[in-house]
Each structure stands twice: as structure tokens, then as C-alpha cells.
Design a protein around this motif. Structure first.
Motif, mmCIF file in Angstrom:
data_model
loop_
_atom_site.group_PDB
_atom_site.id
_atom_site.type_symbol
_atom_site.label_atom_id
_atom_site.label_comp_id
_atom_site.label_asym_id
_atom_site.label_seq_id
_atom_site.Cartn_x
_atom_site.Cartn_y
_atom_site.Cartn_z
ATOM 1 N N SER A 134 -72.074 11.797 -12.428
ATOM 2 C CA SER A 134 -70.677 12.077 -11.950
ATOM 3 C C SER A 134 -69.660 12.042 -13.411
ATOM 4 N N ILE A 135 -68.803 13.119 -13.607
ATOM 5 C CA ILE A 135 -68.269 12.885 -14.994
ATOM 6 C C ILE A 135 -66.587 13.416 -14.421
ATOM 7 N N LEU A 136 -65.814 12.284 -14.976
ATOM 8 C CA LEU A 136 -64.262 12.475 -14.866
ATOM 9 C C LEU A 136 -63.882 12.874 -16.547
ATOM 10 N N ARG A 137 -63.548 14.113 -16.667
ATOM 11 C CA ARG A 137 -63.221 14.387 -18.052
ATOM 12 C C ARG A 137 -62.702 13.307 -18.776
ATOM 13 N N THR A 197 -68.666 13.147 -21.518
ATOM 14 C CA THR A 197 -67.467 13.146 -20.736
ATOM 15 C C THR A 197 -66.564 14.296 -21.598
ATOM 16 N N GLN A 198 -66.830 14.575 -22.827
ATOM 17 C CA GLN A 198 -65.927 15.419 -23.465
ATOM 18 C C GLN A 198 -66.551 16.518 -23.778
ATOM 19 N N MET A 199 -67.666 16.915 -23.158
ATOM 20 C CA MET A 199 -68.377 18.176 -23.409
ATOM 21 C C MET A 199 -68.113 19.173 -22.381
ATOM 22 N N PRO A 200 -67.655 20.603 -22.580
ATOM 23 C CA PRO A 200 -67.291 21.229 -23.872
ATOM 24 C C PRO A 200 -65.999 21.047 -24.219
#
Length: 270
Positions: free
Chosen positions: A65-68, A152-155
Motif C-alpha cells: 500500500s502506497i500513499l503518495r 512512495t515517490q515513484m514515478p
């Protein structure tokens, strides 16, 4: 006249360092190949499910799970088998998570079903020694945290990267296996550095390398209006296991913009 010439040369050198035209062209082609900056700007959360088969350890399911730019959580469940009988189980997921530089933690859950009580007691001691089934505070592990932050910073880090404080350097062309690639070094606003390798043929990202961790991406597919890899190889260099260690995953599911409670990234109360 000499002073003007010197100033012009200094300015030209500074401009080259501040803006790398070679890497900028590669990044623009990459963003276009994965659906475009506008489409990715509209994505705030990503949830993916990875599957891995191992002839010795059985199947594992990993949910990420990724929260930008703010949160990362990875949950992994193992199912071990022994001659067709499930004597080992990782029914409770092993987890590691980071959130907004305020918290970072991990827990390696691992349960073993053993008939002999003495053996079971010994295994419990071993598990405790190696940190199994215990919450570990990872806030001071800068390398571990940064490897999650990059993900979390990609792309998104490539979109208007200069205005966000990132710097890029084109490192040249090379080969990874049979693929011709272009390498870019990217430096974050906090000074952390990662290497990105892009296919020269289709402009897609082939590999991300950050210190002792690498990710190799392949089998890109369209999901909604963007492209994402559906095969991922994770490589740990000089890991505690000795030498390098790699795991290959297939991606089963990708979901964008699901509601994601920020509490899932926080360390549970014990």
C-alpha cells in the motif's frame, strides 16, 4: 574582455550542473511511455498484490500500500508445506511500514506448529533471538527508510522534478543483459542518490538501484490510463544471508486511488 569570458564560462558550467538536458529528454520520454504526467498526477494511492512461488517455501502473497510521498506498507504472508502437510504457517503477515518520517517499524511474524513441547519451546527462543513476532522500531535506520521513501515517490518524482528540488545527471548508455539502457542518477532534495536505467527502445524503466537494494521491472501492462510493471525482481546486495539475494514476483492486482486510512501505516499498539 577576459573577465566577461570567465564569467560566461562559469555561468555555462553552472547551467550544465543545474540542468542536464540529456537526462531531461529521457525523463520526458519515460513519462510519456507510462501514460503521461497528467494521468499520474491524478493518482494519489496505489495498492498492489504480488505473488511468489518457491519450491522449498511454498507460496507467498505480498500486499503493498502506497500513499503518495507519505506512507508505505508491505505485508507478506507465507504458507510453508512439508510433504503435503502444512506444518509451518505464516498466517499473520510480516509487515514493514514507514509514514511521513514520523514512524517506521517492522515485525517478522512466523508461527511454527510442532508436536513436541520441548522442541516448540526451543523454537520460540530462537524466534525471539532473531526478532520474530516482535515489533521493531526502525526510525533510526536511515538507509531502510529512504529505500521505502523512494518507492512512495515513484514515478511522481520525475514530474516537474526540478521545481521539487531534485537534480539529475545523465551517466551514459550501457547494457543490462541484452537490453540497451540509458542511466540517470537522481539526487533528492535531502541528498540521497538513486540510479535509474531506462530502455533505449521503449523508454520504460528497467531498473532502480539504491545502495544495497535493486528492483528490476518488466512485463509492463496498461491499467486504466497508465502503464505499470507486472513482473518485479527485488535484489538485496551483500545482505545478511551473504552475497546477493533475489526474489522474483508476479503482480496479480493493481488498484489506484483506493481510500487509504493513514492509520494503517502507524505502528499498532501492543
Amino acid at each position: 574582455m577576459k573577465k566577461i569570458l570567465i564569467l560566461c564560462l562559469l555561468f555555462a558550467h553552472f547551467s550544465t550542473f543545474a540542468f542536464d538536458d540529456g537526462s531531461d529528454k529521457i525523463i520526458k520520454k519515460y513519462l510519456k511511455s507510462i501514460g503521461g504526467a497528467k494521468e499520474w498526477e491524478a493518482i494519489k494511492t496505489i495498492k498492489t498484490t504480488w505473488q511468489k512461488e518457491d519450491k522449498y517455501l511454498g507460496e507467498s502473497i505480498t500486499t503493498i500500500s502506497i500513499l503518495r510521498g507519505k506512507g508505505y506498507k508491505r505485508e507478506k504472508i507465507y504458507e510453508f508445506s512439508n510433504e503435503g502437510t502444512k506444518t509451518f504457517q505464516g498466517g499473520t503477515p510480516s509487515v514493514y511500514a514507514w509514514y511521513n518520517d514520523e514512524t517506521a517499524w517492522s515485525v517478522a511474524n512466523f508461527s511454527v506448529q510442532v508436536g513436541d513441547k520441548k522442541a516448540d519451546s526451543t523454537l520460540n527462543l530462537i524466534q525471539k533471538q532473531f526478532g520474530f513476532n516482535q515489533f521493531i522500531d526502525k526510525r533510526n535506520d536511515k538507509h531502510w527508510i529512504q529505500s521505502l521513501k523512494w518507492q512512495t515517490q515513484m514515478p511522481w518524482c520525475f514530474i516537474d522534478y526540478e521545481t521539487k528540488g531534485y537534480k539529475t545527471i545523465y551517466k551514459g548508455d550501457s547494457k543490462i543483459s541484452v537490453d540497451d539502457v540509458s542511466e540517470i542518477e537522481m539526487i533528492s532534495p535531502t541528498g540521497d542518490t538513486a540510479q535509474y536505467f531506462f530502455h533505449k527502445k521503449n523508454n520504460l524503466l528497467l531498473k532502480l538501484a539504491y545502495k544495497k537494494r535493486e528492483f528490476v521491472y518488466s512485463k509492463y501492462k496498461q491499467v486504466e490510463n497508465v502503464k505499470v510493471p507486472f513482473e518485479i525482481t527485488e535484489i538485496l546486495i551483500d545482505s545478511k544471508l551473504g552475497g546477493s539475494y533475489s526474489e522474483w514476483y508476479t503482480v496479480n492486482q493493481v488498484k489506484f486511488n483506493e481510500l487509504m486510512d493513514e492509520k494503517i501505516f502507524l505502528k499498532p499498539k501492543q
